[in-house]
Design a protein around this motif. Structure first.
Motif, mmCIF file in Angstrom:
data_model
loop_
_atom_site.group_PDB
_atom_site.id
_atom_site.type_symbol
_atom_site.label_atom_id
_atom_site.label_comp_id
_atom_site.label_asym_id
_atom_site.label_seq_id
_atom_site.Cartn_x
_atom_site.Cartn_y
_atom_site.Cartn_z
ATOM 1 N N ILE A 4 11.040 41.002 -19.812
ATOM 2 C CA ILE A 4 10.565 42.048 -20.911
ATOM 3 C C ILE A 4 9.471 41.225 -21.342
ATOM 4 O O ILE A 4 9.585 40.500 -22.540
ATOM 5 N N ILE A 11 7.388 49.301 -23.381
ATOM 6 C CA ILE A 11 8.660 48.279 -23.125
ATOM 7 C C ILE A 11 8.516 47.803 -21.669
ATOM 8 O O ILE A 11 9.280 49.187 -21.073
ATOM 9 N N VAL A 13 10.174 46.259 -17.932
ATOM 10 C CA VAL A 13 10.730 45.796 -18.089
ATOM 11 C C VAL A 13 11.306 45.564 -16.084
ATOM 12 O O VAL A 13 11.396 46.328 -15.855
ATOM 13 N N PHE A 27 18.205 44.372 -22.535
ATOM 14 C CA PHE A 27 17.693 45.700 -22.707
ATOM 15 C C PHE A 27 17.760 46.469 -24.498
ATOM 16 O O PHE A 27 17.033 47.663 -24.690
ATOM 17 N N GLN A 30 15.769 45.531 -27.111
ATOM 18 C CA GLN A 30 15.106 46.074 -27.723
ATOM 19 C C GLN A 30 14.494 47.369 -27.386
ATOM 20 O O GLN A 30 14.130 47.148 -28.533
#
Length: 121
Positions: A4, A11, A13, A27, A30
């Motif tokens: 991440i 963001i 990923v 995830f 975040q």
């Protein structure tokens, strides 16, 4: 496994190998953190190196999108896999965000970071 990265309002990923529930929880954390302190979240999810995922990840994704779907603004999914494309379409039912599937990583990042309404896929 996932990585991440946070770049300004974005963001990013990347899923590598097997996508597990533990990865998905990272995830979620975040996204919740960013949406709480910075507003709606723009996300790029790169599935190009994902080999498989556990069934509990699919279930958790549906629950999370149902509960937090309005926390997203732009979601770019990078894949050429038909099943993942279909899954992105299903996730789109639970959010007001724009969810677009890309096969080009750079275009996905540019679109999600800019917040443009119409992508050049």
């Amino acid at each position: 496994m996932i990585t991440i990265q946070k770049q300004n309002n974005l963001i990013i990923v990347a899923v590598i190998g097997e996508f597990t529930l533990s990865d998905y929880k990272q995830f979620e954390d975040q996204v919740i953190y960013q949406s709480t302190f910075e507003g709606k979240v723009n996300v790029v999810v790169d599935f190009r190196d994902m080999l498989n995922y556990t069934v509990d990840v699919a279930w958790e994704d549906l629950k999370f999108m149902h509960e937090h779907g309005n926390d997203f603004s732009h979601v770019a999914v990078v894949t050429d896999d038909e099943w993942q494309t279909w899954s992105a379409w299903i996730s789109n039912l639970f959010t007001d965000a724009q969810v677009i599937v890309f096969n080009d990583y750079e275009k996905a990042v540019t679109w999600a970071a800019s917040g443009d309404i119409s992508p050049s896929v």
